[in-house]
Design an enzyme around this catalytic site. Structure first.
Site, PDB file in Angstrom:
ATOM      1  N   SER A   1      42.932  38.457  42.339  1.00  0.00           N
ATOM      2  CA  SER A   1      43.427  39.071  41.122  1.00  0.00           C
ATOM      3  C   SER A   1      43.046  40.541  41.041  1.00  0.00           C
ATOM      4  CB  SER A   1      42.871  38.330  39.894  1.00  0.00           C
ATOM      5  OG  SER A   1      43.293  38.973  38.728  1.00  0.00           O
ATOM      6  N   GLU A   2      41.749  40.768  40.963  1.00  0.00           N
ATOM      7  CA  GLU A   2      41.264  42.084  40.544  1.00  0.00           C
ATOM      8  C   GLU A   2      41.720  43.209  41.467  1.00  0.00           C
ATOM      9  OE1 GLU A   2      38.867  41.927  37.884  1.00  0.00           O
ATOM     10  OE2 GLU A   2      38.597  39.755  37.903  1.00  0.00           O
ATOM     11  N   ALA A   3      41.707  42.949  42.763  1.00  0.00           N
ATOM     12  CA  ALA A   3      42.009  44.039  43.688  1.00  0.00           C
ATOM     13  C   ALA A   3      43.386  44.633  43.434  1.00  0.00           C
ATOM     14  CB  ALA A   3      41.922  43.551  45.127  1.00  0.00           C
TER      15      ALA A   3
ATOM     16  N   SER B   1      37.445  37.786  39.956  1.00  0.00           N
ATOM     17  CA  SER B   1      38.158  37.077  41.032  1.00  0.00           C
ATOM     18  C   SER B   1      37.359  35.880  41.517  1.00  0.00           C
ATOM     19  CB  SER B   1      38.460  38.020  42.203  1.00  0.00           C
ATOM     20  OG  SER B   1      39.553  38.849  41.895  1.00  0.00           O
TER      21      SER B   1
ATOM     22  N   SER C   1      39.971  44.081  37.427  1.00  0.00           N
ATOM     23  CA  SER C   1      39.334  45.030  38.340  1.00  0.00           C
ATOM     24  C   SER C   1      38.237  45.853  37.655  1.00  0.00           C
ATOM     25  CB  SER C   1      40.349  45.962  39.002  1.00  0.00           C
ATOM     26  OG  SER C   1      39.820  46.436  40.219  1.00  0.00           O
TER      27      SER C   1
END
Ligand code: FES
Ligand code: FES
Length: 974
Positions: A883-885, A710, A546
């Site tokens: 992924s990042e969120a 992501s 993130s």
């Protein structure tokens, strides 16, 4: 040194060996005997990755010296529990519950579970958690929940209540694999201890391999190097050479790592980072020389004898210090604040200070200053690289890398080897979470291989790795937010000061995330914002899940809660009134690419209401309960010029080989690639056993880009579809059936196809205008709405997260276990970020425990993750990124919950017990808890915005190079 001959009974057989009983640990001996399931992460007894059974008791073998072990003691490692052809139920359960991600912790957990079930084959979930807490088994990837699930499944088999077949994931008979929780292809080797990570590879290198140790003086954060004295070190036993920058230059290298600073306002003119420090030390972890010797021990002993004389310079250890008017330049070519990005919208676009007027005249407004900390990644595995010239003369690296091709770009010509003759491949990898986007370790290993013209192995201690690898950028910020009588936000103001540490590369990308994700995904009509990024003398900023957005949410989601309270509106309702809806624009003046916000809030509502009711019911003066919300999200892809390639080949036995660089770091690069290939080749009726993956070797695989942003599932998925389409078309006969391999060959039709895809095919993408912040840089987004439920112990100030709920939109789920793994893992990092994780004091923050890694009892067992699954318009098979969120804003949900519980708002994370207790004590004494005064970030916000308006820079839209984290941008300087 006196050696001792010993016998141990290992996995049922008596084994004889010689050891140094004082120096050698049980882990050393077992690994020398070939039992490399025994992984050494921390090396000091705090991570549990080296756990074995010794005479029936669990021990962390790195911390048990041989002098304390009796002859013929019984030792059990994973190798003695089950093998690939005869798996133990615990191993099967781990594979089938998504409990194996990077797998570095897995052998330790499996031995620990095996021991637990010997003592108690009917444990409760809480028994299991107590057990792992007591034995210090840490997993940084999974978030722990899946591991407890696996133990409960294994226990059923051990008790005879289920068979091994019962606990296995079933393959769908209809061959509809996409979205199902298929088992990861790499997990079998991991549960059996047969996956050879970096240090295992080192043990298995040919005998002529040199060993390399770093000379990392750790004398200062900022200093002139006066002298490097290597005379004594060069006379040490087994030493081949002490390498300095001069040696690398003499071998043809530039010693300067390639950099790409693309932003028009960047003042960086000279690449900031050298492979080996020559004239200056810019940070505590800088390396000035390499000791090369015949053994690791000799190399380390020699490195310790290199004398480095320095003259200390002023040290600026955070943004505030580096931004002071009298601070000296850290890098001579640029002011310490090396780039600025404004964000102007509504009245702010014409006249920035009008936003201040709107805020000051609004019915309700709040202001606050916040600090987002220097979060360490804390992968359990550290850093280990092997480098050698391969049979075709390629300088080859076996390593951990988030982007094997982008690592080549980052190396550039610093080693004097043409980039066309560099080959990067991944070892099985014990996670990274972003730190291996940077190729500094490869440059060191490459320097040794080039100077010695010989194979080398470089392995860092965990402490060396901790100081060498980059960290999440800390960030100081000031902000204000205002709404009308109806609770509709009318204006926002923010000023971010991002500390990018000693080196600049990536800083002018990272700070655009605050410019995009502050107040995401709300719609705000008037905005005046500024993002600044500075060099300091602390560790350099690098990618972390993130990347750049948690710093934004630290400010914006706190202000959202504060304004809701000021306006007398429930925080859920306040967010509901302000989320973006079709027709609304984001802070960058563009429509949101998607509008899942209303539906996601509808899904969350019953969870929120239940949480509020339960918090009220369970609140006591001793244990205060609270609930906190935070919206989050992140971009998918690196933007308008992102691109990816992948190839698929039909094999003679009618199976398929997939080639890509879907880097596997535990997030599921193996299973992600497999799912995409299965789905793309669905017309051919393929099954998982028909697909072989060849991945992450630049000599063999096309460039699928970096595993970050992501982007990998999305981008390599599109490339996979393109490759599959070509292959299927080539195989198709006029009657609609498909050619066999032999038929393809006899007709002279190629059997291998490379597909590519680029974001240039998405209409309207444009990066942020450096004069206004207007722009639309990403084709898709992931969204998360987080709900944390906490309990605050008023006697100690300790916060415990008792339940966490996340509603997400990651598009269509590709592999359920892998997406859940990212969700649970990201949430666990967010909780750690909020409450304990820190890398600040370089003398103290040297290992995962002192840096505040969450152990199992720090993470709730109840984590609800609800996938909304709105099919993405562009992404492969409806997926976007995943992924990042999950690590974007969960930390603020925890902080908001602390405030809701006990009235203490934490402005500077982590929310340690001491900080919360100080706030509680202030409230008890009838005072307001202390909050930081507005930070001075180098200049007045509005003066700076006016200056930017008066001095616009030329904006040419998307650059014609792959601009973000690597790619080919390095040529800008070379
Ligand atoms: Fe032994 Fe961490 S506890 S390596
Ligand atoms: Fe546990 Fe990676 S799977 S640390």
């Amino acid at each position: 040194m006196a050696f001792k001959k010993m016998w141990l009974n290992i996995n049922g057989a008596n084994r004889m060996f010689a050891c140094d009983p004082v120096k050698d640990s049980l882990a050393d001996v077992l690994r020398r005997l070939g039992l490399t399931s025994v992984k050494v992460g921390c090396g000091i007894g705090v991570c549990g990755s080296c756990t074995v059974l010794l005479n029936g008791e669990l021990v962390r073998s790195c911390a048990r010296k041989m002098a304390r072990i009796d002859e013929y003691s019984e030792v059990v490692t994973v190798e003695g529990i089950g093998t690939p052809t005869n798996l133990h139920p615990v191993q099967v359960a781990f594979m089938n519950n998504g409990a194996v991600q990077c797998g570095f912790c897995t052998p330790g957990f499996i031995v620990s579970t095996y021991a637990l079930l010997l003592k108690n084959n009917n444990p409760t979930r809480e028994d299991v958690r107590e057990w792992f807490q007591k034995h210090k088994n840490v997993c940084r990837c999974t978030g722990y929940k899946q591991i407890v699930d696996a133990v409960m499944d294994a226990a059923k088999v051990v008790r005879g209540e289920a068979t091994i077949e019962d606990i296995k994931v079933k393959l769908p008979e209809d061959k509809e694999y996409y979205g199902k929780p298929l088992v990861r292809p790499t997990s079998l080797a991991k549960v059996c201890g047969l996956a050879d990570y970096g240090d295992d590879q080192e043990l298995k290198m040919p005998s002529e391999t040199y060993h390399v140790a770093m000379v990392q003086p750790r004398l200062a954060h900022h200093a002139k190097i006066l002298r490097i004295d290597k005379e004594e070190a060069e006379k040490m036993p087994g030493v081949a050479k002490i390498i300095t920058a001069a040696d690398l230059k003499a071998a043809g290298g530039s010693n300067v790592m390639a950099e790409a600073n693309f932003h028009e306002r960047s003042t960086v003119r000279i690449p900031s980072r050298k492979v080996l420090a020559e004239d200056k030390i810019y940070r505590y972890g800088d390396v000035v020389a390499l000791a090369v010797a015949d053994t690791k021990e000799h190399a380390r002993a020699a490195a310790a004898k290199v004398k480095v004389e320095i003259e200390k310079l002023p040290e600026y250890l955070n943004f505030l210090e580096a931004a002071m008017p009298d601070a000296m330049r850290i890098h001579e070519d640029t002011p310490n604040i090396f780039c600025k990005q404004p964000v102007l919208k509504g009245v702010g676009l014409d006249e920035p200070s009008k936003v201040a007027e709107v805020i000051e005249e609004a019915p309700y407004s709040v202001e606050g200053s916040f600090y987002s900390s220097r979060e360490p990644h804390l992968s359990i595995e550290g850093d280990s690289v092997q480098a050698y010239f391969d049979e075709d003369g390629y300088l080859t690296f076996q390593c951990k890398s988030q982007g094997v091709y982008s690592s080549i770009s980052r190396i550039g010509n610093c080693l004097g080897v043409p980039t066309s003759k560099l080959r990067v491949m991944m070892n099985p990898t014990g996670a990274s979470f972003g730190w291996s986007t940077n190729a500094g370790d490869l440059c060191l290993a490459g320097a040794a291989a080039v100077v010695m013209q010989a194979p080398i192995a470089l392995s860092m201690s965990y402490e060396e790795h901790q100081h060498f690898s980059g960290k999440r950028c800390p960030c100081h910020s000031n902000g204000r937010l205002a709404c009308d009588d109806n609770g509709k936000i009318i204006a926002a103001e923010f000023d971010f000061g991002l500390d990018h540490g000693a080196y600049s590369w990536g800083g002018d990308d990272c700070f655009t995330k605050q410019a995009r994700f502050a107040f995401f995904p709300y719609t705000i009509p008037n905005v005046a914002g500024l993002c600044r990024v500075a060099n300091t003398n602390h560790n350099f900023g690098t990618a972390y899940r993130s990347y750049g957005s948690p710093q934004a949410y630290t400010l914006s989601e706190a202000l959202m809660d504060m304004l809701a309270e000021r306006a007398g509106i429930d925080p859920f309702e306040f967010r509901w009134r302000n989320i973006g809806r079709p027709g609304d624009t984001n802070i960058n003046s563009y429509p949101f690419r998607q509008y899942p916000m209303e539906e996601m809030m509808k899904i969350m509502k019953p969870y929120y209401e239940k949480a509020v009711a339960e918090a009220k019911a369970n609140d006591t003066p001793e244990k205060r309960r609270g609930v906190g919300l935070a919206w989050g999200g992140f971009n998918v892809t690196e933007g308008g010029t992102d691109k990816a390639s992948a190839a698929i080949e039909l094999n003679p036995d009618e199976t398929f080989t997939k080639y890509d660089t879907y880097q596997e770091l535990g997030q599921g690069g193996d299973i992600g690639s497999l799912m995409l290939t299965l789905e793309a080749l669905k017309p051919l009726g393929v099954t998982p056993d028909m697909i072989k993956l060849v991945q992450n070797d630049t000599k063999l695989c096309p460039d699928s880009g970096m595993s970050g942003a992501s982007r990998t599932h999305y981008m390599s998925g599109k490339a996979t579809m393109a490759a599959a389409e070509q292959l299927i078309n080539a195989m198709k006969k006029p009657d609609g059936t498909y050619r066999t391999y032999d038929e393809m060959k006899s007709e002279g039709i190629p059997t291998k196809y490379t597909g590519s895809w680029s974001c240039t095919s998405v209409d309207g993408l444009c990066r942020l205008d450096p004069n206004t912040g207007i722009g639309d840089p990403s084709p898709s987004y992931t969204y998360c709405l987080n709900l944390a439920e906490v309990e605050v112990d008023t006697a100690t100030g300790k916060t415990t997260v008792v339940r966490f709920t996340c509603v997400d939109d990651v598009g269509k789920v590709g592999n359920l276990a892998a997406v859940n793994g990212q969700a649970f893992g990201g949430i666990s990092h967010s909780i750690g970020f909020a409450l304990s994780e820190i890398y600040e004091d370089v003398k103290r923050h040297t290992n995962i425990a002192s840096c505040g890694v969450p152990y199992i009892k720090d993470i709730p067992d109840v984590i609800n993750v609800i996938h909304y699954e709105r099919p993405d318009e562009v992404g492969p098979f409806g997926s976007s990124g995943a992924s990042e969120a999950f690590q974007s804003s969960g930390h603020v949900a925890v902080l908001n919950a602390i405030y809701n519980a006990c009235g203490v708002r934490i402005h500077e994370i982590p929310a340690t017990p001491a900080k919360v207790k100080a706030g509680l004590d202030a409230i008890a004494a009838g005072r307001k808890p202390e909050v930081p005064a507005k930070y001075f970030l180098g200049s007045d916000l509005y003066e700076e915005l006016e200056d930017i308006k008066a001095n616009p820079v030329k904006y040419e839209g998307e650059p014609d190079f792959f601009r973000s984290l690597g790619g080919s941008t390095s040529e800008k300087f070379f």
